[in-house]
Design a protein around this motif. Sequence first.
Motif, short mmCIF file in Angstrom:
data_model
loop_
_atom_site.label_atom_id
_atom_site.label_comp_id
_atom_site.label_asym_id
_atom_site.label_seq_id
_atom_site.Cartn_x
_atom_site.Cartn_y
_atom_site.Cartn_z
N ILE A 60 15.69 29.13 -4.79
CA ILE A 60 15.87 30.36 -4.00
C ILE A 60 17.01 30.18 -3.00
CG2 ILE A 60 14.78 31.83 -2.27
CD1 ILE A 60 12.12 31.38 -3.77
N ILE A 61 17.09 28.99 -2.38
CA ILE A 61 18.20 28.72 -1.45
C ILE A 61 19.54 28.83 -2.17
CG2 ILE A 61 19.30 26.92 -0.08
CD1 ILE A 61 16.49 25.94 0.68
N LEU A 62 19.61 28.28 -3.38
CA LEU A 62 20.86 28.34 -4.14
C LEU A 62 21.19 29.77 -4.57
CD1 LEU A 62 20.61 25.14 -6.37
CD2 LEU A 62 22.14 25.54 -4.44
N LEU A 63 20.18 30.58 -4.84
CA LEU A 63 20.41 31.98 -5.18
C LEU A 63 21.10 32.70 -4.02
CD1 LEU A 63 20.01 34.48 -6.99
CD2 LEU A 63 17.76 34.77 -5.91
N TRP A 64 20.56 32.56 -2.80
CA TRP A 64 21.17 33.22 -1.64
C TRP A 64 22.53 32.62 -1.32
CZ3 TRP A 64 19.63 37.76 -0.30
CH2 TRP A 64 18.31 38.14 -0.50
N THR A 65 22.68 31.31 -1.53
CA THR A 65 23.98 30.68 -1.31
C THR A 65 25.02 31.24 -2.28
OG1 THR A 65 22.90 28.64 -0.59
CG2 THR A 65 25.22 28.49 -1.22
#
Length: 473
Positions: A60-65
């Motif tokens: 999820i962090i990588l998606l927003w990044t």
Amino acid sequence: MGLKIIMAVCLLPTLVIMFAGLYWEGRQKGNVLMGVTLWPGAADEAEVQDIVRRFRKEMIILLWTGLLLFALTCIPKWDSLVLSGQMLWIIYVIIVFFIPLAKGNRRLKTLKRERMAVSGGEDAAETESHRERVYVDLKAAAEPRPKPFLKLSLAGLAVSLIPIIGELCWGKDSFYGWWAEGMLLLMFLMGILCFGLQYWFWHLSTDVISFQSEVNIQLARVRQYQWSRFWSVMLWCNTLFLFVMWYAMHQVRQGIILILAGTGLYGVASVAAGCIAEINIRKVYRKYEKETALTVEEDDHWIYGIFYYNKNDRRFMVNKRVGIGTTINMAKTSGKVVMGIIVAGTLGLLLWAAGFMLVEEFVPISLTLEDRALVSGQYHEEYRLELSEISEAELLEELPSMSKRVGTGMESILKGSFMAEGFVSCKVCVRRLEPPFVKVLTNDGMTYYLNDEDPEATRQVFEELQKALEHPR
């Protein structure tokens, strides 16, 4: 702004597809989780559930990044920097979502070794006994191989020939000129590729995941049916897209919009068909979950659960543990060569596109009068017009409205073949934000719009051209 919106519509689905496709790996698939064969009772252990939670959080962090980085690529005012940044962004997206998966795979393997070391005894002995064992289901291997959707796919290939034949026979007024035949032929070859992949799935070897031949046969049939249907759907989507392109190539005003819309729908249909196939396969696997007790211990042959490396396996391709479809056995020389070509080709194409756009944007355009010829170029000579070929020249402070046929159409540069207002075919090599522009008409009726990086140089060349045309030698 229009370019940025178009690129967002075309590229952001890649981020969603990569995220959704790998986020699923946080769920157990048969007796495998994140590419690791689970031990008895593993799914209920708090440590395993914690690994899954960390994996999903990192995804999820990588998606927003990824969304933030895409927004940053849209900030530059130069199209080349925007597009180049987005080519690099695609490389980032293709790679980055495998990192949480690799970390989760490593954590699970470490935990599994700890559990096996503690339990020892029968569990460890049983695991070791399966490690290098290869199972072959002779009954399943001898089962006749049906070819579902064969007639439908052959019909799709036959129908896809219509636009190509039509363009060759009646396409002389195509908006894209000879590029039309090339693009249609390329899409037809894509249809042949779809049929070839479908043919390969018809002959895919049967996985042995149960001691019951009927279960192995049933699961193999389901997999073959679903993926055969997927490639047949892809072939027909390709055929429909061929007709959209053929029609769009003869539309001056709506052509580009039709092609972009068709490309977007093509991509959505591909993703939807692939997801439906994999979801249906997983449903059947869950139905037979109790009968698929046979799990070969292959963790050592799966690098991070992604890359398959087994010198004792003669197969060139195997079913993936992670994701959908199949992957290459990297232990085979042919596997290394094919994977190297795929990786080098993908990275090379994206990096070449990024570099090409930067060159197009920032290498100066020149316009000179030399040896009784008007010469326009950038990093090489684009046009050379002999004075004897020029019938008229005019200096403009503003370009007419025009649509690109073939070439470069950025905010700052126009270069290639265009269609100007009034449906006038023309050739262009200009810095559109640096007027004036020299409009040249030739004896054969072609119109050129040219200028130099330096506005004063453009005016000087025009004055020299006017004198040369008024006083020909």
